[in-house]
Design a protein around this motif. Structure first.
Motif, mmCIF file in Angstrom:
data_model
loop_
_atom_site.group_PDB
_atom_site.id
_atom_site.type_symbol
_atom_site.label_atom_id
_atom_site.label_comp_id
_atom_site.label_asym_id
_atom_site.label_seq_id
_atom_site.Cartn_x
_atom_site.Cartn_y
_atom_site.Cartn_z
ATOM 1 N N LEU A 1 -8.140 6.422 1.169
ATOM 2 C CA LEU A 1 -7.085 6.806 0.240
ATOM 3 C C LEU A 1 -7.000 8.323 0.122
ATOM 4 O O LEU A 1 -5.922 8.918 0.201
ATOM 5 C CB LEU A 1 -7.333 6.174 -1.139
ATOM 6 N N ARG A 2 -8.163 8.942 -0.055
ATOM 7 C CA ARG A 2 -8.188 10.395 -0.267
ATOM 8 C C ARG A 2 -7.660 11.125 0.972
ATOM 9 O O ARG A 2 -6.789 11.984 0.890
ATOM 10 C CB ARG A 2 -9.612 10.835 -0.591
ATOM 11 N N GLU A 3 -8.204 10.734 2.137
ATOM 12 C CA GLU A 3 -7.802 11.445 3.357
ATOM 13 C C GLU A 3 -6.369 11.110 3.760
ATOM 14 O O GLU A 3 -5.626 11.979 4.220
ATOM 15 C CB GLU A 3 -8.774 11.115 4.502
ATOM 16 N N GLY A 4 -5.990 9.863 3.558
ATOM 17 C CA GLY A 4 -4.624 9.464 3.890
ATOM 18 C C GLY A 4 -3.610 10.178 3.014
ATOM 19 O O GLY A 4 -2.553 10.609 3.496
ATOM 20 N N SER A 5 -3.908 10.315 1.728
ATOM 21 C CA SER A 5 -2.986 11.001 0.816
ATOM 22 C C SER A 5 -2.854 12.470 1.201
ATOM 23 O O SER A 5 -1.751 13.039 1.184
ATOM 24 C CB SER A 5 -3.490 10.916 -0.632
ATOM 25 N N SER B 1 0.824 -1.211 0.000
ATOM 26 C CA SER B 1 0.000 0.000 0.000
ATOM 27 C C SER B 1 0.856 1.259 0.000
ATOM 28 O O SER B 1 1.969 1.282 0.542
ATOM 29 C CB SER B 1 -0.903 -0.008 1.243
ATOM 30 N N VAL B 2 0.270 2.307 -0.553
ATOM 31 C CA VAL B 2 0.914 3.632 -0.517
ATOM 32 C C VAL B 2 1.166 4.034 0.935
ATOM 33 O O VAL B 2 2.142 4.729 1.243
ATOM 34 C CB VAL B 2 0.023 4.658 -1.277
ATOM 35 N N PHE B 3 0.332 3.509 1.872
ATOM 36 C CA PHE B 3 0.503 3.873 3.285
ATOM 37 C C PHE B 3 1.509 2.961 4.005
ATOM 38 O O PHE B 3 1.834 3.204 5.164
ATOM 39 C CB PHE B 3 -0.859 3.878 3.992
ATOM 40 N N ASP B 4 1.951 1.895 3.338
ATOM 41 C CA ASP B 4 3.097 1.141 3.850
ATOM 42 C C ASP B 4 4.380 1.784 3.346
ATOM 43 O O ASP B 4 5.390 1.861 4.044
ATOM 44 C CB ASP B 4 3.064 -0.318 3.355
ATOM 45 N N MET B 5 4.328 2.232 2.101
ATOM 46 C CA MET B 5 5.511 2.836 1.489
ATOM 47 C C MET B 5 5.814 4.202 2.123
ATOM 48 O O MET B 5 6.964 4.543 2.361
ATOM 49 C CB MET B 5 5.258 2.983 -0.024
ATOM 50 N N PHE B 6 4.752 4.970 2.378
ATOM 51 C CA PHE B 6 4.930 6.303 2.973
ATOM 52 C C PHE B 6 4.269 6.316 4.346
ATOM 53 O O PHE B 6 3.051 6.239 4.443
ATOM 54 C CB PHE B 6 4.304 7.378 2.081
ATOM 55 N N LYS B 7 5.091 6.428 5.381
ATOM 56 C CA LYS B 7 4.562 6.390 6.748
ATOM 57 C C LYS B 7 5.025 7.637 7.498
ATOM 58 O O LYS B 7 6.160 8.075 7.341
ATOM 59 C CB LYS B 7 5.117 5.162 7.495
ATOM 60 N N GLU C 1 -2.955 21.042 -7.032
ATOM 61 C CA GLU C 1 -2.939 20.150 -5.865
ATOM 62 C C GLU C 1 -3.807 18.919 -6.093
ATOM 63 O O GLU C 1 -3.657 17.917 -5.407
ATOM 64 C CB GLU C 1 -3.409 20.905 -4.623
ATOM 65 N N SER C 2 -4.734 19.009 -7.051
ATOM 66 C CA SER C 2 -5.596 17.853 -7.325
ATOM 67 C C SER C 2 -4.794 16.673 -7.881
ATOM 68 O O SER C 2 -5.297 15.557 -7.967
ATOM 69 C CB SER C 2 -6.705 18.243 -8.313
ATOM 70 N N HIS C 3 -3.545 16.918 -8.276
ATOM 71 C CA HIS C 3 -2.708 15.842 -8.831
ATOM 72 C C HIS C 3 -1.803 15.164 -7.795
ATOM 73 O O HIS C 3 -1.071 14.238 -8.131
ATOM 74 C CB HIS C 3 -1.830 16.394 -9.970
ATOM 75 N N ILE C 4 -1.856 15.667 -6.561
ATOM 76 C CA ILE C 4 -0.950 15.119 -5.530
ATOM 77 C C ILE C 4 -1.167 13.620 -5.354
ATOM 78 O O ILE C 4 -0.212 12.843 -5.249
ATOM 79 C CB ILE C 4 -1.149 15.871 -4.189
ATOM 80 N N GLU C 5 -2.419 13.209 -5.331
ATOM 81 C CA GLU C 5 -2.708 11.783 -5.118
ATOM 82 C C GLU C 5 -2.115 10.935 -6.247
ATOM 83 O O GLU C 5 -1.543 9.864 -5.997
ATOM 84 C CB GLU C 5 -4.216 11.571 -5.017
ATOM 85 N N ASP C 6 -2.225 11.413 -7.478
ATOM 86 C CA ASP C 6 -1.644 10.666 -8.609
ATOM 87 C C ASP C 6 -0.123 10.563 -8.465
ATOM 88 O O ASP C 6 0.477 9.534 -8.787
ATOM 89 C CB ASP C 6 -1.969 11.364 -9.939
ATOM 90 N N PHE C 7 0.490 11.650 -8.020
ATOM 91 C CA PHE C 7 1.939 11.651 -7.797
ATOM 92 C C PHE C 7 2.306 10.567 -6.791
ATOM 93 O O PHE C 7 3.186 9.726 -7.038
ATOM 94 C CB PHE C 7 2.376 13.042 -7.292
ATOM 95 N N LEU C 8 1.603 10.569 -5.645
ATOM 96 C CA LEU C 8 1.929 9.614 -4.572
ATOM 97 C C LEU C 8 1.680 8.178 -5.025
ATOM 98 O O LEU C 8 2.480 7.285 -4.739
ATOM 99 C CB LEU C 8 1.088 9.919 -3.325
ATOM 100 N N LEU C 9 0.573 7.966 -5.738
ATOM 101 C CA LEU C 9 0.241 6.602 -6.180
ATOM 102 C C LEU C 9 1.284 6.083 -7.172
ATOM 103 O O LEU C 9 1.727 4.930 -7.097
ATOM 104 C CB LEU C 9 -1.149 6.582 -6.815
ATOM 105 N N THR C 10 1.669 6.937 -8.112
ATOM 106 C CA THR C 10 2.658 6.517 -9.114
ATOM 107 C C THR C 10 4.000 6.234 -8.444
ATOM 108 O O THR C 10 4.648 5.215 -8.722
ATOM 109 C CB THR C 10 2.831 7.616 -10.191
#
Ligand code: SF4
Length: 457
Positions: free
Chosen positions: A207-211, A4-10, A312-321
């Motif tokens: 996902l949204r709130e965590g990002s 998960s993105v939340f395992d990779m980024f803590k 800023e609407s692209h931040i989630e895409d950045f983190l996911l990629t």
């Protein structure tokens, strides 16, 4: 394979994910084992091995282990309370923690740096032991801090338990080649595939709130670093530089005679701000490690503050990629400096950041894979040799240079059509092999390189 993105980024604490956060997490796991055990415990003992011993003092590994045994976790770490608890343990030689009887622990005698015995599973090994009233060890566990705050027991490591055990995800890519094939077949971007995977496990709101929270912690960390000066702890007398550089950059803004390369100073200063905060033991996001925590926030902040049309609407895409690429590197090679040198830390962070930036600037999956490959390729062979074992020199500047390479890699990839000679998978495998061949001196032991060649250090 799903990470998960939340395992990779803590959200965690400095200065190191493997040497500070990991040992604290291991200690918390050991407390749970003790709570589940039928024995009556009366004391604790801990020993650090390999890289955890060699650079443990500089990375505050002993402090983190003791705090972990006292019930602290990286997520809810409170600096003032931690200092008070450490003082109490030093005075009373007792640890009081919820769900267990008072436990004898003398930091001078029971916190051991074992420089001679390297544990077999990984360079970052530690042993935690619990004793009964007679002083006999009745429970013992070996933990390995495998990078990025991830921790495994001896048995988990032997079983390869950093693979995923949850329900299947829609796009289970284990290599860059599979990732590109799935993107082509589905017509989805890398971020969209990763988003579908995340939602299938944790839901959309999470996902949204965590990002949003991750970026907030990253950005707050940059801002704190840009406005704080002084000397970093650890005895090297390293002066914080981010604030001074930032103030100068602000003063120069709008002046026509500014050299175009000044933009590099902006990227550097954002990264240095994060790594100075990390070196001071502040709150950071592990991305993918704390030593490399500055590259990604710097690249994202550069995008938001300096790229026309950024949103800023692209931040989630950045983190996911970025998380998708980080998952491939972790699964197929390493993100641990103690295992594969700095190519695995700052190199991985640069590859992830290049991919994230390329994605939010409209790159195709092929261009994104190319961006990650360029960034990683040009960190291959980079050693880890922190002076005095502190995550300061070369780490702080190195993150700035990592961000610059990430931006350049994304830009180069966007100039092409995604076709290129070296596949990302080949580059990741090269990094793994290079790390395996690298002398131990250059893998976070501070026994070689800059760590032994800087005068008076
Ligand atoms: S040199 Fe690189 S890998 Fe080593 S501690 Fe510093 S940032 Fe981490």
């Amino acid at each position: 394979m799903f990470l998960s993105v939340f395992d990779m980024f803590k959200v965690g604490i400095g200065p190191s994910s493997s040497h500070t956060m990991g040992p604290m997490v291991a200690a918390a796991r050991f407390l749970d084992m003790m709570r589940a055990s039928p024995f009556h415990f009366a004391g604790l003992r801990a020993s650090l091995h390999g890289s955890l011993a060699f650079t443990g003092v500089g990375h505050a590994t002993d402090r983190a282990t003791i705090l972990g045994l006292a019930g602290f976790t990286p997520r809810d770490y409170d600096h003032e309370r931690a200092e008070a608890v450490l003082k109490q343990i030093a005075e009373t030689h007792m640890i009081e923690v919820e769900g267990l009887p008072p436990l004898r622990f003398d930091p001078k005698a029971d916190m051991v740096f074992d420089y001679d015995t390297k544990l077999a599973g990984h360079a970052n090994g530690m042993l935690l032991m619990a004793r009964d009233a007679q002083g006999d060890v009745v429970l013992r566990e070996t933990f390995y801090s495998v990078g990025g705050g991830f921790v495994m027991t001896e048995a988990e490591l032997a079983a390869g338990k950093d693979t995923d055990e949850g329900a299947p995800v829609p796009y289970p890519f284990k290599s860059a080649a599979e990732m590109l094939e799935m993107a082509k077949a589905s017509g989805k971007s890398i971020a969209a595939m990763k988003r579908a995977n995340e939602i299938s496990r944790g839901g959309e709101v999470n996902l949204r709130e965590g990002s949003r929270k991750l970026w907030q912690v990253m950005n707050d960390c940059i801002d704190r670093g840009l406005t704080t000066d002084g000397i970093l702890p650890g005895g090297l007398s390293v002066k914080r530089r981010a604030k001074g550089i930032y103030d100068a950059l602000l003063a120069e803004r709008g002046q026509n005679q500014r050299a175009p390369h000044t933009i590099n100073d902006w990227m550097s200063v954002y990264a240095m701000a994060v790594n100075e905060e990390n070196a001071a033991g502040g709150q950071v996001v592990t991305a993918p490690t704390n030593g490399a925590a500055g590259v990604m926030p710097a690249t994202l902040r550069y995008y938001l503050d300096h790229v026309p049309g950024a949103s800023e609407s692209h931040i989630e895409d950045f983190l996911l990629t970025a998380a998708a690429i980080g998952g491939l590197v972790k699964f197929n090679a390493s993100i641990s400096g103690a295992e594969a040198g700095c190519q695995a830390e700052v190199g991985s962070a640069a590859a992830m950041s290049a991919a994230g930036l390329c994605a939010v600037m409209g790159g195709t999956p092929e261009q994104i894979e190319n961006a990650a490959e360029i960034a990683l390729e040009h960190h291959l062979g980079m050693t880890c040799d922190p002076v005095r074992g502190l995550v300061q020199v070369p780490c702080i500047e190195r993150n700035g240079l990592g961000a610059i390479k990430a931006v350049s890699a994304a830009s180069l990839a966007l100039r092409g059509d995604g076709t290129h000679l070296v596949p990302l998978d080949a580059c990741i495998e090269t990094m793994r092999q290079t790390g395996a061949d690298m002398s131990e001196k250059y893998k976070e032991t501070s026994l070689g390189g800059l760590a032994v060649n800087v005068p008076n250090c």
